[in-house]
Motif scaffolding. Structure first.
Motif, PDB file in Angstrom:
ATOM      1  N   TYR A   1     -10.673   5.726  -2.347  1.00 17.76           N
ATOM      2  CA  TYR A   1     -10.409   4.350  -2.758  1.00 17.76           C
ATOM      3  C   TYR A   1     -10.688   3.447  -1.558  1.00 17.76           C
ATOM      4  CZ  TYR A   1      -7.960   6.093  -6.930  1.00 17.76           C
ATOM      5  OH  TYR A   1      -7.638   6.700  -8.112  1.00 17.76           O
TER       6      TYR A   1
ATOM      7  N   VAL B   1      -3.487  -6.950   3.633  1.00 20.18           N
ATOM      8  CA  VAL B   1      -4.210  -6.132   2.671  1.00 20.18           C
ATOM      9  C   VAL B   1      -4.721  -6.959   1.499  1.00 20.18           C
ATOM     10  CG1 VAL B   1      -2.219  -5.540   1.213  1.00 20.18           C
ATOM     11  CG2 VAL B   1      -4.112  -3.925   1.445  1.00 20.18           C
ATOM     12  N   ASP B   2      -5.843  -6.565   0.939  1.00 20.86           N
ATOM     13  CA  ASP B   2      -6.413  -7.204  -0.246  1.00 20.86           C
ATOM     14  C   ASP B   2      -5.794  -6.541  -1.475  1.00 20.86           C
ATOM     15  OD1 ASP B   2      -7.892  -8.310  -2.248  1.00 20.86           O
ATOM     16  OD2 ASP B   2      -9.848  -7.794  -1.418  1.00 20.86           O
ATOM     17  N   LYS B   3      -4.667  -7.091  -1.916  1.00 26.15           N
ATOM     18  CA  LYS B   3      -3.930  -6.467  -3.012  1.00 26.15           C
ATOM     19  C   LYS B   3      -4.692  -6.520  -4.328  1.00 26.15           C
ATOM     20  CE  LYS B   3       0.564  -7.368  -0.912  1.00 26.15           C
ATOM     21  NZ  LYS B   3       1.892  -7.975  -1.061  1.00 26.15           N
TER      22      LYS B   3
ATOM     23  N   SER C   1     -10.172   0.404  -1.178  1.00 29.27           N
ATOM     24  CA  SER C   1      -9.103  -0.581  -0.964  1.00 29.27           C
ATOM     25  C   SER C   1      -7.799   0.035  -0.481  1.00 29.27           C
ATOM     26  CB  SER C   1      -8.842  -1.341  -2.269  1.00 29.27           C
ATOM     27  OG  SER C   1      -8.440  -0.438  -3.293  1.00 29.27           O
ATOM     28  N   LEU C   2      -7.710   1.366  -0.487  1.00 30.80           N
ATOM     29  CA  LEU C   2      -6.453   2.038  -0.130  1.00 30.80           C
ATOM     30  C   LEU C   2      -6.763   3.207   0.798  1.00 30.80           C
ATOM     31  CD1 LEU C   2      -3.411   1.778  -0.921  1.00 30.80           C
ATOM     32  CD2 LEU C   2      -3.802   3.607  -2.560  1.00 30.80           C
ATOM     33  N   LYS C   3      -6.974   2.909   2.052  1.00 30.82           N
ATOM     34  CA  LYS C   3      -7.333   3.934   3.016  1.00 30.82           C
ATOM     35  C   LYS C   3      -6.105   4.739   3.440  1.00 30.82           C
ATOM     36  CE  LYS C   3     -11.703   3.137   3.318  1.00 30.82           C
ATOM     37  NZ  LYS C   3     -12.658   4.143   2.820  1.00 30.82           N
TER      38      LYS C   3
ATOM     39  N   PRO D   1       0.819  -1.215   0.000  1.00 30.48           N
ATOM     40  CA  PRO D   1       0.000   0.000   0.000  1.00 30.48           C
ATOM     41  C   PRO D   1       0.852   1.265   0.000  1.00 30.48           C
ATOM     42  CG  PRO D   1      -0.924  -1.596   1.513  1.00 30.48           C
ATOM     43  CD  PRO D   1       0.393  -2.161   1.057  1.00 30.48           C
TER      44      PRO D   1
ATOM     45  N   ASN E   1      -7.492  -3.871  -8.877  1.00 31.75           N
ATOM     46  CA  ASN E   1      -8.727  -3.677  -9.661  1.00 31.75           C
ATOM     47  C   ASN E   1      -9.309  -2.276  -9.519  1.00 31.75           C
ATOM     48  OD1 ASN E   1      -8.661  -6.321 -10.608  1.00 31.75           O
ATOM     49  ND2 ASN E   1      -9.874  -7.100  -8.896  1.00 31.75           N
ATOM     50  N   GLU E   2      -9.052  -1.632  -8.386  1.00 29.61           N
ATOM     51  CA  GLU E   2      -9.619  -0.308  -8.164  1.00 29.61           C
ATOM     52  C   GLU E   2      -8.608   0.800  -8.456  1.00 29.61           C
ATOM     53  OE1 GLU E   2     -12.043   2.134  -4.682  1.00 29.61           O
ATOM     54  OE2 GLU E   2     -10.533   0.649  -4.100  1.00 29.61           O
TER      55      GLU E   2
ATOM     56  N   SER F   1      -7.814  -6.212  -4.763  1.00 31.27           N
ATOM     57  CA  SER F   1      -8.787  -5.107  -4.780  1.00 31.27           C
ATOM     58  C   SER F   1      -8.097  -3.792  -5.126  1.00 31.27           C
ATOM     59  CB  SER F   1      -9.480  -4.991  -3.421  1.00 31.27           C
ATOM     60  OG  SER F   1     -10.336  -6.088  -3.189  1.00 31.27           O
ATOM     61  N   ILE F   2      -6.879  -3.590  -4.615  1.00 29.56           N
ATOM     62  CA  ILE F   2      -6.115  -2.383  -4.947  1.00 29.56           C
ATOM     63  C   ILE F   2      -5.805  -2.360  -6.436  1.00 29.56           C
ATOM     64  CG2 ILE F   2      -3.945  -1.142  -4.591  1.00 29.56           C
ATOM     65  CD1 ILE F   2      -3.899  -2.177  -1.746  1.00 29.56           C
TER      66      ILE F   2
END
Length: 256
Positions: free
Chosen positions: A212, A238-240, A214-216, A190, A245-246, A242-243
């Motif tokens: 975002y 972290v859900d990479k 997925s990226l707080k 992140p 894709n978003e 999702s990062i």
């Protein structure tokens, strides 16, 4: 028909690299291509080195046969095996979906240091060596663009059973790395993603405002050891995807 014509045309070309040859039976293998070190694209049959239980093997080698090396009448095919120092890229069709693997320079230090209860002492040392010794390998492309993301698997201890807990973890939890504008391949975290998108006011503003999901944004600033520990914990949970894709998708689409 167009695909077959292209395969026939490019299949007449040959790779100017040394590789191991292997004769096998032609059984409707999957088509794809390789790109050699000069940038020449050669279409033919691609046979993946790894399977469902050992996807990391696809990062080491690949078997390829140009159309000229396929004899459908005699049901024979002549494969050559290439590693990441021989070719730049290979692609294989999974149904109608192309899977692209590119040769990159990357050492999986994180996985080398990631030991478990099943691998301590000598086992942990062997596992670390297996990951640290691979400095050039194939990585599967997840997304193209200004920021390119690859999927990577760690390497298990040599000789470990494929149904072991450690191998199951490696198989089901791939990691991701990225390269920006064709630069150095780096760990996908992140913190690094925020730095990578900072050159685009559009994406940077959305990140700063917390738009975002997925990226707080960080609520508390830390430095030194505290920051390192925080980043490592965040990277592990972290859900990479999702990062990717978003955030990465948004950046590649809107930040030229």
């Amino acid at each position: 028909m167009r695909k077959l014509l292209l395969i026939a045309f490019f299949g007449l070309l040959t790779l100017e690299v040394s590789a191991q040859e292997e004769n096998a039976t032609y059984n409707g293998e999957k088509y794809g291509y390789v790109i050699d070190k000069s940038g020449k694209k050669i279409e033919g049959v691609v046979h993946l080195n790894g399977g469902y239980s050992s996807p990391w093997q696809n990062q080491l080698k690949v078997k390829f046969a140009a159309v000229a090396d396929i004899d459908k009448v005699k049901n024979k095919i002549k494969f050559k095996t290439y590693d990441s120092d021989d070719i730049k890229e290979y692609m294989v069709y999974e149904g109608d979906t192309p899977r692209v693997f590119q040769s990159i320079k990357y050492t999986n230090t994180r996985e080398a240091l990631n030991s478990s209860d099943n691998y301590t002492g000598l086992g942990a040392g062997i596992k670390a060596l297996n990951n640290l010794s691979r400095t050039s390998q194939f990585a599967e492309v997840v997304t193209e663009g200004k920021i390119k993301v690859y999927k990577m698997y760690g390497y298990p201890t040599s000789g470990a059973a494929y149904n072991s807990a450690e191998n199951e973890r490696l198989r089901t939890t791939p990691d991701y790395v990225y390269s920006k504008k064709g630069g150095k391949v780096e760990d996908f975290t992140p913190a690094k993603v925020k730095l990578a998108i900072a050159d685009c006011p559009y994406a940077k503003a959305k990140s700063t405002k917390g738009e975002y999901a997925s990226l707080k944004p960080d609520k508390k600033k830390r430095s030194g050891l505290g920051k390192f520990i925080r980043d490592e914990v965040k990277n592990a949970t972290v859900d990479k995807l999702s990062i990717i894709n978003e955030v990465i998708y948004d950046y590649n689409e809107n930040c030229k």
